[in-house]
Design an enzyme around this catalytic site. Structure first.
Site, PDB file in Angstrom:
ATOM      1  N   SER A 124       0.842  -1.203   0.000  1.00  0.00           N
ATOM      2  CA  SER A 124       0.000   0.000   0.000  1.00  0.00           C
ATOM      3  C   SER A 124       0.871   1.245   0.000  1.00  0.00           C
ATOM      4  CB  SER A 124      -0.852  -0.028   1.274  1.00  0.00           C
ATOM      5  OG  SER A 124      -1.417   1.225   1.514  1.00  0.00           O
ATOM      6  N   TYR A 148      -1.578  -1.184  10.912  1.00  0.00           N
ATOM      7  CA  TYR A 148      -1.890  -1.754   9.595  1.00  0.00           C
ATOM      8  C   TYR A 148      -0.729  -1.500   8.631  1.00  0.00           C
ATOM      9  CZ  TYR A 148      -3.554  -1.687   4.787  1.00  0.00           C
ATOM     10  OH  TYR A 148      -3.645  -1.862   3.427  1.00  0.00           O
ATOM     11  N   LYS A 152       2.293  -3.997   6.579  1.00  0.00           N
ATOM     12  CA  LYS A 152       2.669  -3.986   5.154  1.00  0.00           C
ATOM     13  C   LYS A 152       4.178  -3.811   5.004  1.00  0.00           C
ATOM     14  CE  LYS A 152      -1.365  -4.568   3.436  1.00  0.00           C
ATOM     15  NZ  LYS A 152      -1.685  -5.865   2.856  1.00  0.00           N
TER      16      LYS A 152
HETATM   17  P1  NAD Z   1     -10.865  -7.087   1.436  1.00  0.00           P
HETATM   18  O1  NAD Z   1     -11.036  -7.070   2.917  1.00  0.00           O
HETATM   19  O2  NAD Z   1     -12.066  -6.870   0.587  1.00  0.00           O
HETATM   20  O3  NAD Z   1     -10.176  -8.469   0.988  1.00  0.00           O
HETATM   21  C1  NAD Z   1      -9.263  -9.154   1.817  1.00  0.00           C
HETATM   22  C2  NAD Z   1      -9.743 -10.593   1.922  1.00  0.00           C
HETATM   23  O4  NAD Z   1      -8.816 -11.319   2.736  1.00  0.00           O
HETATM   24  C3  NAD Z   1     -11.123 -10.715   2.568  1.00  0.00           C
HETATM   25  O5  NAD Z   1     -11.970 -11.455   1.696  1.00  0.00           O
HETATM   26  C4  NAD Z   1     -10.861 -11.463   3.877  1.00  0.00           C
HETATM   27  O6  NAD Z   1     -11.928 -12.330   4.201  1.00  0.00           O
HETATM   28  C5  NAD Z   1      -9.578 -12.204   3.559  1.00  0.00           C
HETATM   29  N1  NAD Z   1      -8.733 -12.515   4.732  1.00  0.00           N
HETATM   30  C6  NAD Z   1      -8.318 -11.680   5.712  1.00  0.00           C
HETATM   31  N2  NAD Z   1      -7.545 -12.351   6.584  1.00  0.00           N
HETATM   32  C7  NAD Z   1      -7.465 -13.633   6.143  1.00  0.00           C
HETATM   33  C8  NAD Z   1      -6.829 -14.803   6.632  1.00  0.00           C
HETATM   34  N3  NAD Z   1      -6.118 -14.815   7.766  1.00  0.00           N
HETATM   35  N4  NAD Z   1      -6.950 -15.957   5.915  1.00  0.00           N
HETATM   36  C9  NAD Z   1      -7.681 -15.983   4.783  1.00  0.00           C
HETATM   37  N5  NAD Z   1      -8.308 -14.912   4.291  1.00  0.00           N
HETATM   38  C10 NAD Z   1      -8.211 -13.752   4.967  1.00  0.00           C
HETATM   39  O7  NAD Z   1      -9.721  -6.010   1.099  1.00  0.00           O
HETATM   40  P2  NAD Z   1      -9.260  -5.427  -0.311  1.00  0.00           P
HETATM   41  O8  NAD Z   1      -9.630  -3.993  -0.344  1.00  0.00           O
HETATM   42  O9  NAD Z   1      -9.654  -6.330  -1.409  1.00  0.00           O
HETATM   43  O10 NAD Z   1      -7.688  -5.480  -0.093  1.00  0.00           O
HETATM   44  C11 NAD Z   1      -6.902  -6.571  -0.532  1.00  0.00           C
HETATM   45  C12 NAD Z   1      -5.469  -6.351  -0.098  1.00  0.00           C
HETATM   46  O11 NAD Z   1      -4.996  -5.114  -0.622  1.00  0.00           O
HETATM   47  C13 NAD Z   1      -5.288  -6.245   1.424  1.00  0.00           C
HETATM   48  O12 NAD Z   1      -4.073  -6.892   1.774  1.00  0.00           O
HETATM   49  C14 NAD Z   1      -5.189  -4.758   1.661  1.00  0.00           C
HETATM   50  O13 NAD Z   1      -4.440  -4.457   2.816  1.00  0.00           O
HETATM   51  C15 NAD Z   1      -4.474  -4.298   0.409  1.00  0.00           C
HETATM   52  N6  NAD Z   1      -4.733  -2.886   0.083  1.00  0.00           N
HETATM   53  C16 NAD Z   1      -6.018  -2.459  -0.079  1.00  0.00           C
HETATM   54  C17 NAD Z   1      -6.268  -1.109  -0.371  1.00  0.00           C
HETATM   55  C18 NAD Z   1      -7.681  -0.602  -0.516  1.00  0.00           C
HETATM   56  O14 NAD Z   1      -7.877   0.614  -0.546  1.00  0.00           O
HETATM   57  N7  NAD Z   1      -8.702  -1.449  -0.663  1.00  0.00           N
HETATM   58  C19 NAD Z   1      -5.200  -0.216  -0.502  1.00  0.00           C
HETATM   59  C20 NAD Z   1      -3.900  -0.703  -0.344  1.00  0.00           C
HETATM   60  C21 NAD Z   1      -3.674  -2.047  -0.065  1.00  0.00           C
HETATM   61  C1  UD1 Z   2      -6.707   5.093   3.839  1.00  0.00           C
HETATM   62  C2  UD1 Z   2      -5.745   4.632   4.884  1.00  0.00           C
HETATM   63  C3  UD1 Z   2      -4.545   3.974   4.218  1.00  0.00           C
HETATM   64  C4  UD1 Z   2      -5.018   2.817   3.336  1.00  0.00           C
HETATM   65  C5  UD1 Z   2      -6.035   3.359   2.343  1.00  0.00           C
HETATM   66  C6  UD1 Z   2      -6.616   2.287   1.493  1.00  0.00           C
HETATM   67  C7  UD1 Z   2      -6.081   6.172   6.771  1.00  0.00           C
HETATM   68  C8  UD1 Z   2      -5.468   7.256   7.599  1.00  0.00           C
HETATM   69  N1  UD1 Z   2      -5.357   5.754   5.718  1.00  0.00           N
HETATM   70  O1  UD1 Z   2      -6.070   6.009   2.985  1.00  0.00           O
HETATM   71  O2  UD1 Z   2      -3.653   3.482   5.190  1.00  0.00           O
HETATM   72  O3  UD1 Z   2      -3.932   2.232   2.655  1.00  0.00           O
HETATM   73  O4  UD1 Z   2      -7.106   3.988   3.046  1.00  0.00           O
HETATM   74  O5  UD1 Z   2      -7.361   1.394   2.274  1.00  0.00           O
HETATM   75  O6  UD1 Z   2      -7.146   5.670   7.079  1.00  0.00           O
HETATM   76  N2  UD1 Z   2     -12.304  11.308   3.618  1.00  0.00           N
HETATM   77  C9  UD1 Z   2     -13.308  12.176   4.019  1.00  0.00           C
HETATM   78  N3  UD1 Z   2     -14.423  11.635   4.575  1.00  0.00           N
HETATM   79  C10 UD1 Z   2     -14.601  10.297   4.766  1.00  0.00           C
HETATM   80  C11 UD1 Z   2     -13.573   9.419   4.344  1.00  0.00           C
HETATM   81  C12 UD1 Z   2     -12.422   9.953   3.798  1.00  0.00           C
HETATM   82  O7  UD1 Z   2     -13.189  13.388   3.865  1.00  0.00           O
HETATM   83  O8  UD1 Z   2     -15.641   9.887   5.289  1.00  0.00           O
HETATM   84  C13 UD1 Z   2     -11.090  11.867   2.994  1.00  0.00           C
HETATM   85  C14 UD1 Z   2      -9.803  11.578   3.736  1.00  0.00           C
HETATM   86  O9  UD1 Z   2      -9.554  12.576   4.698  1.00  0.00           O
HETATM   87  C15 UD1 Z   2      -8.791  11.582   2.595  1.00  0.00           C
HETATM   88  C16 UD1 Z   2      -9.594  11.055   1.393  1.00  0.00           C
HETATM   89  O10 UD1 Z   2     -10.965  11.259   1.721  1.00  0.00           O
HETATM   90  O11 UD1 Z   2      -8.367  12.884   2.319  1.00  0.00           O
HETATM   91  C17 UD1 Z   2      -9.367   9.564   1.120  1.00  0.00           C
HETATM   92  O12 UD1 Z   2      -9.616   8.843   2.324  1.00  0.00           O
HETATM   93  P1  UD1 Z   2      -9.636   7.235   2.376  1.00  0.00           P
HETATM   94  O13 UD1 Z   2     -10.549   6.732   1.337  1.00  0.00           O
HETATM   95  O14 UD1 Z   2      -9.902   6.832   3.785  1.00  0.00           O
HETATM   96  O15 UD1 Z   2      -8.172   6.823   1.928  1.00  0.00           O
HETATM   97  P2  UD1 Z   2      -6.744   7.285   2.510  1.00  0.00           P
HETATM   98  O16 UD1 Z   2      -6.876   8.176   3.677  1.00  0.00           O
HETATM   99  O17 UD1 Z   2      -5.962   7.794   1.362  1.00  0.00           O
END
Ligand code: NAD
Ligand code: UD1
Length: 331
Positions: A124, A148, A152
């Site tokens: 991330s 969190y 990572k």
């Molecule tokens: P998500 O929660 O929708 O998907 C993660 C999946 O992993 C879920 O289905 C959950 O049931 C499964 N899981 C969690 N722990 C587990 C375990 N111990 N064993 C088996 N399954 C398990 O999340 P996502 O948004 O699809 O994210 C996927 C990956 O990308 C995550 O590692 C997350 O940290 C990373 N990531 C997500 C974002 C984002 O904004 N969505 C941003 C940066 C990184």
């Molecule tokens: C967040 C996480 C980051 C993670 C990423 C993807 C935090 C501090 N950071 O990033 O670690 O990798 O999600 O899962 O939580 N916002 C509002 N109102 C809301 C929600 C968000 O104004 O209700 C704003 C936030 O202040 C930010 C932007 O929208 O400026 C994006 O927020 P968000 O979607 O939570 O993502 P990140 O903060 O970039």
């Protein structure tokens, strides 16, 4: 040979499974359903015409993970499974370290025991902490502001050390920026449990009337309109980035790529786009800054384009339209 997708019923994992299946890969999903539902397997089948094999197994259950490798011929793992809620990780750090790090260790032990050496890991942009400048390049200094993010960063280090020690391994660390949007079918998308932490699922629930209004966390940042600026990327582009990353698995060692669009949009710009594209008003109020937030975060995504031939192609309007189409289809 098959591709194992851990976390494959989750938001990004499910879109990646669809992309891989459509590109001819045989996909196996492992997920403990802690943050997703088994019905997603059926949705993937509905979209692609192929039902991936599904294991309801926890990565913390090493015997279970072993069974998946024993029963299949897996040569590549795409590792999404993990817990991802920043606030929850502050309240439950031990659970986060255990789930994300122990889960990854179990996975790589079993990979090694089964001669499987190719891994793509979901990292991330959070590993850049509070970057001094934008756009962010892969060689910027790394730090974290919550457990969190620390999971990572630690996993990135563990995988890097592994590759130094054992040159049979090749690992790609993909640092995602802010994935939003959903598949055109509206069958799969981002559907978090409870009140969403992230911006887009909050906006779509306000649009639906499930939540009364959006809180915009601060309008006094040093940005174009004072609200936070992020690199929103369509989940379909992000999914395609994983397929492109397979190319980097051909050489041993660690490769690192930012997956973003390279463009930053502010919170208010996203709300504007959502309202315009979907013709829905999003009531919002400005509140205090959210602790830990940074003003601007967007990628320099040129390395992925240069080396993997991957580039995000979907627009912010497409992200807003598909996110709403998905939310409005949920009963
Ligand atoms: P998500 O929660 O929708 O998907 C993660 C999946 O992993 C879920 O289905 C959950 O049931 C499964 N899981 C969690 N722990 C587990 C375990 N111990 N064993 C088996 N399954 C398990 O999340 P996502 O948004 O699809 O994210 C996927 C990956 O990308 C995550 O590692 C997350 O940290 C990373 N990531 C997500 C974002 C984002 O904004 N969505 C941003 C940066 C990184
Ligand atoms: C967040 C996480 C980051 C993670 C990423 C993807 C935090 C501090 N950071 O990033 O670690 O990798 O999600 O899962 O939580 N916002 C509002 N109102 C809301 C929600 C968000 O104004 O209700 C704003 C936030 O202040 C930010 C932007 O929208 O400026 C994006 O927020 P968000 O979607 O939570 O993502 P990140 O903060 O970039």
């Amino acid at each position: 040979m098959s591709v194992l997708v851990t976390g494959g019923t989750g938001y990004i994992g499910s879109h990646t499974c669809v992309d891989f299946i459509e590109k001819g890969k045989e996909v196996i999903i492992l997920d403990n359903l802690s943050n997703s539902k088994e019905e997603v397997v059926g949705f993937i089948e509905q979209i692609t015409g192929i039902r991936p094999k599904f294991y309801n197994i926890d990565l913390l259950d090493r015997e279970g993970v072993k069974r998946v490798f024993d029963e299949n011929d897996i040569d590549t793992v795409i590792h999404f499974a993990g817990l991802k809620a920043v606030g929850e990780s502050v309240a439950k750090p031990i659970e986060y370290y255990h789930n994300n790090i122990t889960g990854t260790l179990n996975l790589i032990f079993e990979m090694r025991d089964h001669d499987c050496f190719k891994l793509v890991f979901s990292s991330s942009a959070t590993v850049y902490g509070k970057p001094e400048t934008v756009p962010i390049k892969e060689d910027f200094p790394l730090s974290t502001t919550n457990p969190y993010g620390t999971t990572k960063l630690y996993i990135e280090r563990i995988l890097t050390d592994l590759c130094v020690a054992d040159d049979r391994f090749s690992v790609v660390l993909l640092r995602y920026f802010n994935p939003i949007g959903a598949h055109d079918s509206a069958l799969i998308g981002d559907n978090p449990n409870g009140i969403p932490n992230n911006l887009m699922p909050y906006v779509t629930r306000v649009a639906k009337g499930t939540l009364p209004h959006l809180n915009v966390f601060g309008n006094d940042y040093d940005t174009c309109d004072g609200t936070g600026v992020r690199d929103f990327i369509h989940v379909l582009d992000l999914a395609a980035g994983h397929y492109a990353a397979l190319k980097a698995l051909e050489k041993s060692g660690v490769s690192i790529y930012n997956l973003g669009t390279g463009n930053g949009y502010s919170v208010l710009q996203l709300i504007d786009a959502f309202e315009r594209v979907n013709n829905i008003k999003i009531p919002y109020q400005i509140t205090d800054r959210r602790p830990g937030d940074i003003a601007e975060c967007y990628a320099d995504a040129s390395k992925a384009e240069r080396e993997l031939g991957w580039k995000a192609v979907h627009t912010l309007d497409e992200m807003c339209a598909s996110a709403w189409k998905f939310e409005s289809s949920i009963k």
